[in-house]
Design an enzyme around this catalytic site. Sequence first.
Site, PDB file in Angstrom:
ATOM      1  N   GLN A   1       0.841  -1.194   0.000  1.00 42.33           N
ATOM      2  CA  GLN A   1       0.000   0.000   0.000  1.00 42.33           C
ATOM      3  C   GLN A   1       0.876   1.244   0.000  1.00 42.33           C
ATOM      4  O   GLN A   1       1.665   1.451   0.922  1.00 42.33           O
ATOM      5  CB  GLN A   1      -0.897  -0.016   1.246  1.00 42.33           C
ATOM      6  CG  GLN A   1      -1.949   1.067   1.275  1.00 42.33           C
ATOM      7  CD  GLN A   1      -2.897   0.869   2.438  1.00 42.33           C
ATOM      8  OE1 GLN A   1      -3.697  -0.061   2.459  1.00 42.33           O
ATOM      9  NE2 GLN A   1      -2.810   1.742   3.427  1.00 42.33           N
ATOM     10  N   GLY A   2       0.765   2.074  -1.032  1.00 41.78           N
ATOM     11  CA  GLY A   2       1.541   3.300  -1.144  1.00 41.78           C
ATOM     12  C   GLY A   2       0.689   4.511  -0.832  1.00 41.78           C
ATOM     13  O   GLY A   2       0.333   5.270  -1.746  1.00 41.78           O
TER      14      GLY A   2
ATOM     15  N   SER B   1       0.802   6.460   2.807  1.00 43.58           N
ATOM     16  CA  SER B   1       1.449   7.414   3.712  1.00 43.58           C
ATOM     17  C   SER B   1       2.709   8.024   3.106  1.00 43.58           C
ATOM     18  O   SER B   1       3.395   7.389   2.295  1.00 43.58           O
ATOM     19  CB  SER B   1       1.803   6.732   5.035  1.00 43.58           C
ATOM     20  OG  SER B   1       0.642   6.307   5.709  1.00 43.58           O
TER      21      SER B   1
ATOM     22  N   SER C   1       4.438  -1.386   4.231  1.00 44.38           N
ATOM     23  CA  SER C   1       4.681  -2.713   4.810  1.00 44.38           C
ATOM     24  C   SER C   1       4.863  -3.762   3.718  1.00 44.38           C
ATOM     25  O   SER C   1       4.008  -3.911   2.853  1.00 44.38           O
ATOM     26  CB  SER C   1       3.508  -3.114   5.717  1.00 44.38           C
ATOM     27  OG  SER C   1       3.340  -2.187   6.758  1.00 44.38           O
TER      28      SER C   1
ATOM     29  N   GLU D   1      -9.727  -3.091   6.262  1.00 43.31           N
ATOM     30  CA  GLU D   1      -8.937  -3.489   7.420  1.00 43.31           C
ATOM     31  C   GLU D   1      -9.817  -3.847   8.612  1.00 43.31           C
ATOM     32  O   GLU D   1      -9.319  -4.304   9.628  1.00 43.31           O
ATOM     33  CB  GLU D   1      -7.981  -2.356   7.826  1.00 43.31           C
ATOM     34  CG  GLU D   1      -6.601  -2.507   7.256  1.00 43.31           C
ATOM     35  CD  GLU D   1      -5.620  -1.513   7.854  1.00 43.31           C
ATOM     36  OE1 GLU D   1      -4.517  -1.935   8.196  1.00 43.31           O
ATOM     37  OE2 GLU D   1      -5.960  -0.342   7.964  1.00 43.31           O
TER      38      GLU D   1
ATOM     39  N   GLU E   1      -5.979   8.467  18.714  1.00 44.42           N
ATOM     40  CA  GLU E   1      -6.607   9.784  18.849  1.00 44.42           C
ATOM     41  C   GLU E   1      -7.645  10.002  17.745  1.00 44.42           C
ATOM     42  O   GLU E   1      -8.745  10.528  17.993  1.00 44.42           O
ATOM     43  CB  GLU E   1      -5.537  10.876  18.805  1.00 44.42           C
ATOM     44  CG  GLU E   1      -4.623  10.922  20.026  1.00 44.42           C
ATOM     45  CD  GLU E   1      -3.570   9.827  20.025  1.00 44.42           C
ATOM     46  OE1 GLU E   1      -2.932   9.613  21.076  1.00 44.42           O
ATOM     47  OE2 GLU E   1      -3.371   9.181  18.972  1.00 44.42           O
TER      48      GLU E   1
END
Length: 394
Positions: free
Chosen positions: A122-123, A125, A157, A240, A374
């Site tokens: 997954q690209g 972030s 990852s 997810e 958060e």
Amino acid sequence: MTDLDAFRTHVSQWCAEHVPADWRAAQTGVGDEEFVAFQKSWFAELHAAGFAVPHWPAAWGGGMPVAEQIVLYQELAAHDAPRLVLAFVGIHHAASTLLIAGTDAQRRRHLPAILDGEIWVQGFSEPEAGSDLASLRTSARREDDHYVVDGQKLWASGGAHADWCLLLARTDPDAPKRKGISYFLLDMATPGVDVRPIRNAIGDSHFCEVFLNDVVIPADHLIGAENAGWQVAQATLGAERGMTMLELAERLGNAGFRWLVEDCAHPRPDGSRPLDDASVRDALARFETELSGLRAMCRAVVERPDAGGPADPSIVKLFYSELLQRMTDFGTEIGGLDAHTVLAKPMSSGWESGAWMLDYIGSWEWTIPGGTSEIQRTIIGERGLGLPREPVTS
């Protein structure tokens, strides 16, 4: 015996015959080649049994009823089966994206390939665009029948082993930040893609940074409409939750808790046992109660997806990640100095391996990626409790 009981017996017998008894020892301290080979072999074995992608539509090799999927993950956890670490992005994120927003040609190209072992990363972030993903700055400019991409991705990852990437890039720099992003399928063998593993605090190099320098992506590798990538990404991120969280909760409630109890029963050098301490027994009782609640919540989310609220996935993610952190912290305390001398954990294990110090350090990953704790609390407050929303500037 009901059909569900018969299915449980079938899965249990299959696990007894196929889960490698020594896989944890064999996967501890191994190199990348052994890890990848083991992961692909285990995926192929699950696929041959019909257990690899039960959540996919029947037309693509899935179609297992939800009740059976629950039983499947319960039995895999109970038999301490290896996790599909490398296949995770492919069978969940990539598949959900292709099924929801991909073209027929894209689905025909990639879904069978994923079943044959194609690995995805997954690209999303970037530096300064993690929790605030919409601030990403990787750019993609259209030139004739292709796009040219420049930028950097972080925390990818499994990027060092990936064949393909789910890539977000900005195609309209002048649009509000959520409205100028497009979603691409990137072949990781494309010239200009540079993958660099990042060594983390426990010595693993699972995370990678990916540099993109004049990378050419064919226009037909665009997923959805140009500048509509943010909406497509929400479907990807939604994968997810649900059944994947149920699997993780079952693993934490099986092997993870079992090892915790066993370590508490293990004699100390002076002959005493942690389990003889009332405060330790109280802590274990609290963990067991919380685990029962977590597993029940996960089952409710997948059994009655229309009955819950919009904040339910965030509640599950927050509950799991912080319970994992507390349990591994407690395991480190019970393990004493010996827990600090363990330097490696099984590569194909979950977030709970019994190597308590390493598990505890790794547990902090869960309170950050996929939306920090958060952010989850903000979602729960706004979408679940109806509290005033924070102002949005763009």
